[in-house]
Every structure is written in structure tokens, then in C-alpha cells.
Design an enzyme around this catalytic site. Sequence first.
Site, mmCIF file in Angstrom:
data_model
loop_
_atom_site.group_PDB
_atom_site.id
_atom_site.type_symbol
_atom_site.label_atom_id
_atom_site.label_comp_id
_atom_site.label_asym_id
_atom_site.label_seq_id
_atom_site.Cartn_x
_atom_site.Cartn_y
_atom_site.Cartn_z
ATOM 1 N N ALA A 68 8.254 -15.135 21.334
ATOM 2 C CA ALA A 68 8.671 -16.522 21.170
ATOM 3 C C ALA A 68 10.176 -16.550 20.938
ATOM 4 O O ALA A 68 10.792 -15.517 20.722
ATOM 5 C CB ALA A 68 7.955 -17.139 19.984
ATOM 6 N N GLY A 111 4.430 -13.678 21.524
ATOM 7 C CA GLY A 111 4.042 -14.776 22.405
ATOM 8 C C GLY A 111 3.894 -14.316 23.850
ATOM 9 O O GLY A 111 3.075 -14.849 24.599
ATOM 10 N N GLU A 114 0.506 -12.900 24.103
ATOM 11 C CA GLU A 114 -0.471 -13.996 24.033
ATOM 12 C C GLU A 114 -0.520 -14.783 25.346
ATOM 13 O O GLU A 114 -1.584 -15.183 25.804
ATOM 14 C CB GLU A 114 -0.127 -14.926 22.861
ATOM 15 C CG GLU A 114 -0.368 -14.272 21.520
ATOM 16 C CD GLU A 114 0.139 -15.109 20.367
ATOM 17 O OE1 GLU A 114 1.369 -15.319 20.296
ATOM 18 O OE2 GLU A 114 -0.681 -15.569 19.558
ATOM 19 N N GLU A 134 4.332 -9.748 15.296
ATOM 20 C CA GLU A 134 4.633 -10.849 14.362
ATOM 21 C C GLU A 134 4.620 -10.404 12.914
ATOM 22 O O GLU A 134 5.394 -10.884 12.082
ATOM 23 C CB GLU A 134 3.624 -11.997 14.547
ATOM 24 C CG GLU A 134 3.771 -12.767 15.850
ATOM 25 C CD GLU A 134 3.004 -12.142 17.000
ATOM 26 O OE1 GLU A 134 2.507 -10.999 16.852
ATOM 27 O OE2 GLU A 134 2.891 -12.783 18.061
#
Lengths: 260, 265
Positions: A68, A111, A114, A134
Site C-alpha cells: 500500500a 497490499g 492481497e 504489515e
Amino acid sequence: MMTLTYKNILTSTEDQIGIVTLNRPTVLNALSHDLMDELVKALEEFDRDDNIRVIILTGSERAFAAGADIKEMSDETTISIMNKDRFATWDRVRCIKKPIIAAVSGFALGGGCELVMTCDMIVASETAQFGQPEINIGVIPGAGGTQRLTRVVGKHKAMEIILTGRSITAHEAHAMGLVNRVVPVELYLDEAKALAKEIAKKSPVAVKLAKEAILKAFDGSLIEGLEFERKNFYMLFSSEDQKEGMRAFLEKRQATFTGR
Amino acid sequence: MAEETILLTEVKNGVGIITLNRPDKLNSFTDELTFRLQDALKEMEKSKDVKAIVITGAGRGFCAGQDLQSRSISHEEGVRPSLGDSIRRRYNPIITKIRRMEKPIIAAVNGVAAGAGASLAFACDYRIVAEGVSFIQSFTKVGLVPDSGATFLLPRLIGATRAFDLMLSADKLEAKEALELGAINKIVAADALMKEAIELAEKLAKGPTKAFALTKRAVNRSMFSDLEELLEYEAQLQEIAGRSDDFAEGVKAFVEKRTPAYTGK
């Protein structure tokens, strides 16, 4: 077809395949809000386009997406991040009806990992790395990582990957069933296209309903999933493609699918 | 000797040359030297000017392996070092990088290659060896197990029978026998060694380097796909051996220049 101009991604088409390329090279394709907005728009556009049967989502050789955009997130509070509801964009990726193949090279972390798992199939280069780091910055995966990784690799492996934040190689990911195919880095996009082309030859209506039914195996309970699968199976018997497909099989010839 | 000069690098005509430079210690590995070698390999992997690599040693030795007197493995006041961690951080990244880097790497073995120094030579793609040089699996002499890929690389080079024998005896594998067993490419006169190695490297650097890279990748897949797993396993076993009384006695005897009295514990 309406063509939008994007800043953070590139789109192209090849035969019946729509290709979305994440394109923020200076930040290893970090998934900013703007990028996600553009990505969803591009995916939805391909989903509506009757000439497109399969979608490929890819990044660069160096990075699919390294995570992210932390810069956008570091000052958020619980209330502010909840109100922005950024994951609503991610929910729209989940709602794409056509199959999406992730063609992954380099980093697919946080991210990025994901997003890969939101896709339906994964073709990886030997140099790909997957992980959910994370935990190293004091948070947890927020875009489905704890759910999707666990369903794919099982509780114990998912715990190790998410709780240590350590990344795994393409070959390890393949052994765990996270990745469909691993090929040399020079070929991962070609391999994804070959897989896409194979699927593009099938009845698009059957492909869509199959995808919808397979996702049900993840979305709800097994019983719900089985019922859903059965309903979609029955529904296909009202299509011309089912008649044509079965007839062609019995007549030992190639079927010609029309999508009706 | 100043820390900056313990490893020398040079790039010329498409060839990168790495010279281990602790000649008074037979170029044995300290912490610093292992990290410097890691960095040099990484830089040469990235550099577009480097298409083939030569690794050699300054002075009489190629590399005598771990420096048994260096801080990281000495026993201070009965505290036993974690050899497993030392191998994971220091040696395994070197061996992995040499194998996975898609450029041909030549070991120009100018003198004795012992312990991890022998592993360093075995991991390379070519071994050009000066007359009279030998390879020694010196690990068991001090109560340790062969590491840095030795248990993976040596059996693949010369077969498990002779390899096991050498590992337990810690006898020298002379250049002549190594050549007969197919473990090295060539024996040359000492004063011709660097010339030969650099000539070969320059020839490789002018070749179809993409095809060479893909060939190395294929041979890696064919012969070395489990390398990382075995390197980790060796690190685990060395951790066990490093906690043993025999290792403590082995190092002590080495420093005191006497024959060790082993107990098997």
C-alpha cells in the site's frame, strides 16, 4: 469502446484479453488510492466490454506491487480511516465477473500480495516474492490477506507468513498452492497470456458462472457454496453454449461457443 | 592491515576481479571479510560492465576458511558462539550469490583452499588451480561439520564416497587428484594462473552472455535446486556441533598448537 486515460496504470488489449499494467515504477507500484481507483475503473471497463473474455493484471519485472502507499496512511486515525472506506474500491475488484489472471514478477508484498490473491489465477516469475509484512510496521493485512491467504495455504502457514512478516519465494508459493505456475522471468507474461487464451476459447457464460460458483466456495459456508454451485449448474442448461458444447462432444468435433 | 584493503576489486575488459587480501592469514575469513565479499559480489552482479568474474587470493593461500582466532567464533569465558547464525549471516549468502548470479565465476585457486575457503572454490563455475595446491575439508579437525555448502557441493563434484572420506579424514585433496576426479578444470603453473583465469574470463565476457546466463540457470535447476535448503540444514547441524565439548577442545588445541583430546561429546 470508451477509452479512459490513466496516470497510474496502462491498459491494452490483445485478442480477447484485456491487460492492466500497474505503472508507478518509481515507487515499486505502491497501491495509492488514485491507483486503486484507476485500476477498478479499468477492470470494470474490461468487464463490460463484450470483446474481452479474460483479464490479466500485471506490474513490472521488478515489482508487481510492493504494498500500500504507506505515506497516505501513516497519519490516519481509526475514525478517519473508517470514514474514508478505501476498501470499498477493493470490494469492486472482487465483483469483477470475468476471470482475472495475476502475472507476477518481483515484489508482491502487503497490499500487493492481497491484490494478487483477489485475482483468480496466479502466474509467477521465478523471481517473484510474496509476503504480508504489515506486522513489521505494527498493523495487519487489511485488504483480505488474513482471510484469503488462510483459505489458500491453511491456518498454520498463514500464521507463520503473517505473524513473521517474512516473504516467500515463487517456488515456495507454488509448493503451498498459492501460485498456479512458475516460469523464468522472461516468460511470465507470455505464460499468463497463454493461460488467458486457453480460457478465452471457452464459453464466456460458462466461465463466468464457474468463477462465480468457485468464489462461493470461499465466500460462505460449504453448504451455501454447494447450493450455489448447483443453481449455477442448472442455470447453464438454458444456454445455447451448453447445447452446442454437449452436442459437439457427442459428435466428436470442436464446439463453437457464442456466449448465448 | 587496514580493513579497507582486506578485499580488493577491479573491473577491466568486462571482467570483475575479486582478491581476498589478508595474505598473512592465508586470507581466512573474519566477519568483516565475509561481509565485504558479499557486497563485492552484489555490486558485480548489478554492474553492466562485469560479464564474468574471477575470485582469487593474495599471497600463498587462496582462503583458509574461518579465522579461528576471530571474535565471532572464539570462546570467551565459556560462552559458546552460535555458529548457525554466523553461517546464515556470513557464509550462506556468499555461496547462494555465487550460484544464483547469472554470470560465470572462476575461482583462480592460487594456494591452499581449506574449510569455507574450499567451499568458496567449489561453489564457483570454474576452478583453475595452481600447481601443488590442495583442498582441505578441515572442519572435522576442530570438531565441526563441513559447511558453506561443502556437504552439498563436494559430493556432486567428486562423488559421495571420496567426499565423505575427505570430510572425516581432513586429508588434502591434491590438485592432481581433483583434476582426475573432474572437480577442477585445469592445473597451471603458479605464475601463469592469473593470466589463464583472466583470459578465460575475457573470452566468456565477449561471448553470448545471455545464453551463458540461461545455461547457468538451467544447470542450477538441474544440479543445485535444493542448495538453499541444504545450506540451512548445515547451519542447523553446525549450531549443534558448535555447542559441543569437542569443538571447544578443538579450537583450544588449535590455538595452543597441540593435539586435541576428543571425547565425542
